[in-house]
Design an enzyme around this catalytic site. Structure first.
Site, short mmCIF file in Angstrom:
data_model
loop_
_atom_site.label_atom_id
_atom_site.label_comp_id
_atom_site.label_asym_id
_atom_site.label_seq_id
_atom_site.Cartn_x
_atom_site.Cartn_y
_atom_site.Cartn_z
CB ILE A 1 -1.09 -0.14 1.33
CG1 ILE A 1 -0.34 -0.05 2.31
CG2 ILE A 1 -2.10 -1.18 1.08
CD1 ILE A 1 -1.17 -0.21 3.86
N GLY A 2 2.26 1.22 -0.02
CA GLY A 2 2.99 2.44 0.20
C GLY A 2 4.45 2.14 0.28
N GLY B 1 8.23 4.57 1.07
CA GLY B 1 8.86 5.77 1.48
C GLY B 1 10.30 5.49 1.59
N GLY B 2 10.87 6.56 2.24
CA GLY B 2 12.41 6.66 2.42
C GLY B 2 12.90 5.51 3.33
CB VAL C 1 3.41 0.55 4.33
CG1 VAL C 1 2.16 0.21 5.23
CG2 VAL C 1 4.36 1.59 5.06
CE LYS D 1 7.64 2.97 7.37
NZ LYS D 1 7.55 4.54 8.04
CG ASP E 1 7.75 12.91 7.72
OD1 ASP E 1 7.70 13.76 6.89
OD2 ASP E 1 7.51 11.74 7.20
#
Length: 515
Positions: free
Chosen positions: A21-22, A24-25, A29, A43, A134
């Site tokens: 679903i995602g 990032g840096g 996830v 995650k 963040d």
């Protein structure tokens, strides 16, 4: 978007992955289901050396409970030694998707509801000594009418430490506070990011944008935000939240939330939207209201304007210090042999104090306002005329009024202006013209600006000396006091005026993440 694992795999014991679903840096996830049937988000941390920072942040938040915070359940390690974070799965859409549907910004009431929920969740972190670091629309979700803040990977205990291991410059560049470049991670960086988000919700865009991360970061450090697109009632709130100096922002998220809540009537709870899909409910949409366009002169400075009482106290202190410095300057000038007559110390002292006060008083009025420089020059020229008249008075000029003797009501009053002995009309006019001409060309009010680039600069002294000597070359006069008074005034004004320490520029390459 390619993920390391596919649907159906079990990289972590006890959980079956359903879909990615995602990314990032710091990793990936996944939506997963436990062997007991609980839906969770997993995650996978792939930040390398940054895993320690991520794990420390997650560990601090494992036991936090708040309805507007995404719950963190556990930390686990798979067979390959990779760390995983087990957390609540939020099926709702993020604020970033909502903003994409509203390119002109959300209605004011809806933005207010989103912000108040965000502020309560962030205040909960701050109350536990944790700063998020963040905050951005991609980390704020709406599920079944409840706003939730997630992604705790960058969170850490609030500290002023400058150690590299504790202060890595991470975050999303569009929402990054200026002081992050120096390694300062107080809760004011969340206040700054919340101000950016509020700005974006109300206008549909972020205040600082550019073609590169470096350009955006430099705007955060040096450029004031354009507040003309904001509704008038939100101007002072956003201006204060986006102050370059963290000490001038809101002291807490709760304080900022009270300011937002005070706009209009108290908002109702966030309305529960009708789901557009089985797992992605849409945010409530209401027709936008026309927003009044504020004039440029109505836009406040990024720095908060002090109260009237504070301004008067500050001005009084500056004027009193100016008197002391002027006395010291006149005495020093006499001791250096620049004044032959001891009585002339009073003249130099008066002219210096008068010039300094003539700069400080209007400078304080103009400090937080935009205005026409030429209009301000005319004001300074008029004050120069008054200083010239004062110089004449010190040299023996006293105006007298006379009328017809014995008349009950004296009409046709005549002014008798005898000039000092040995001073003709031309010489008397020179006093007035000299100070008017020398006060006109310089931007004296900049010397009182608390946001000037340096506390003290010799450039204004050189400029004052040049413009005060130039008229003497055209029309020589026997009195040299004007030049000394103007140069000393340029120095004294800088010494007694408040000054803001500018945010230092970035001294090292920053690690930046993009939305």
């Amino acid at each position: 978007m390619k993920f390391t694992y596919s649907s159906g795999q079990r990289p972590l014991d006890g959980y079956v992955l359903k879909r990615g679903i995602g990314r990032g840096g710091f990793g990936e996830v996944y939506f997963a289901v436990s062997d007991g049937g609980k839906e969770v988000a997993l995650k996978l941390l792939r930040g390398g050396s940054n895993n320690e920072v991520e794990l420390r942040g997650v560990a601090q938040c494992l036991n936090l409970k708040h309805p507007s915070l995404v719950a963190l359940y556990d930390l686990k390690t798979d067979a390959q030694g990779d760390p995983w974070v087990v957390m609540e799965y939020v099926s709702g859409e993020p604020l970033s998707v909502v903003l994409n549907r509203h390119p002109q910004g959300l209605p004011s009431e809806l933005a207010q509801q989103w912000f108040l929920a965000l502020a309560k969740a962030t205040a909960c972190l701050h109350d536990h000594g944790i700063v998020h670091r963040d905050l951005k629309p991609g980390n704020i979700f709406l599920e079944n009418g409840t706003v939730k803040v997630g992604d705790y990977g960058l969170s850490k205990f609030i500290s002023g430490s400058q150690r590299t291991a504790q202060t890595q410059s991470v975050g999303t560049v569009h929402y990054m506070a200026p002081e992050i470049s120096t390694g300062n991670y107080g809760k004011q960086i969340d206040v700054y990011a919340a101000g950016i988000i509020l700005y974006e919700m109300l206008t549909g865009r972020v205040p600082f944008d550019g073609e590169s991360a470096g350009e955006i970061l430099m705007k955060h450090l040096t450029s004031p935000p354009d507040l003309t697109k904001l509704p008038t009632e939100y101007l002072p709130i956003v201006a204060k939240a986006l102050s370059k100096n963290p000490a001038h922002r809101y002291a807490s998220m709760a304080e900022m939330a009270r300011a937002v809540e005070a706009v209009g009537t108290r908002p109702a709870p966030v309305a529960r939207p009708r789901p557009t899909t089985a797992q992605q409910p849409a945010a409530p949409v209401s027709p936008p209201r026309p927003r009044p366009r504020p004039r440029e002169d109505d836009i406040p400075s990024v720095l908060p304007v002090p109260t009237l009482r504070g301004q008067i106290a500050e001005l009084s202190g500056s004027m009193a210090l100016a008197v002391i410095f002027a006395l010291l300057g006149a005495t020093l000038w006499y001791s250096l042999g620049r004044i032959d007559n001891l009585a002339d110390i009073g003249t130099v002292f008066f002219l210096t104090v008068a010039t300094t006060w003539a700069v400080l008083v209007p400078g304080k009025v103009w400090a937080y306002r935009k205005g026409d420089p030429w209009r301000r020059r005319l004001v300074m020229m008029f004050l120069g005329v008054l200083i010239g008249i004062g110089a004449l008075w010190l040299n023996g000029w006293v105006p007298t009024i006379r009328g017809e003797p014995g008349s009950a009501v004296r009409h046709d009053l005549l002014l008798d202006w005898p000039l000092p002995a040995g001073t003709g009309l031309a010489e008397g006019a020179a006093y007035v013209i000299y100070f008017a001409v020398t006060m006109f060309p310089l931007r004296w009010w900049r010397l009182t600006d608390p946001r000037r680039s340096a506390r003290f600069s010799f450039l204004p002294l050189l400029a004052a000396g040049f413009w005060s000597l130039l008229p003497l070359l055209i029309w020589p006069q026997p009195w040299p006091w004007g030049t000394g008074a103007l140069v000393m005034a340029a120095a004294i004004v800088q010494l007694v005026s408040p000054w803001e320490q500018p945010i230092p520029t970035c001294s090292r390459r920053l690690r930046l993440r993009y939305s």
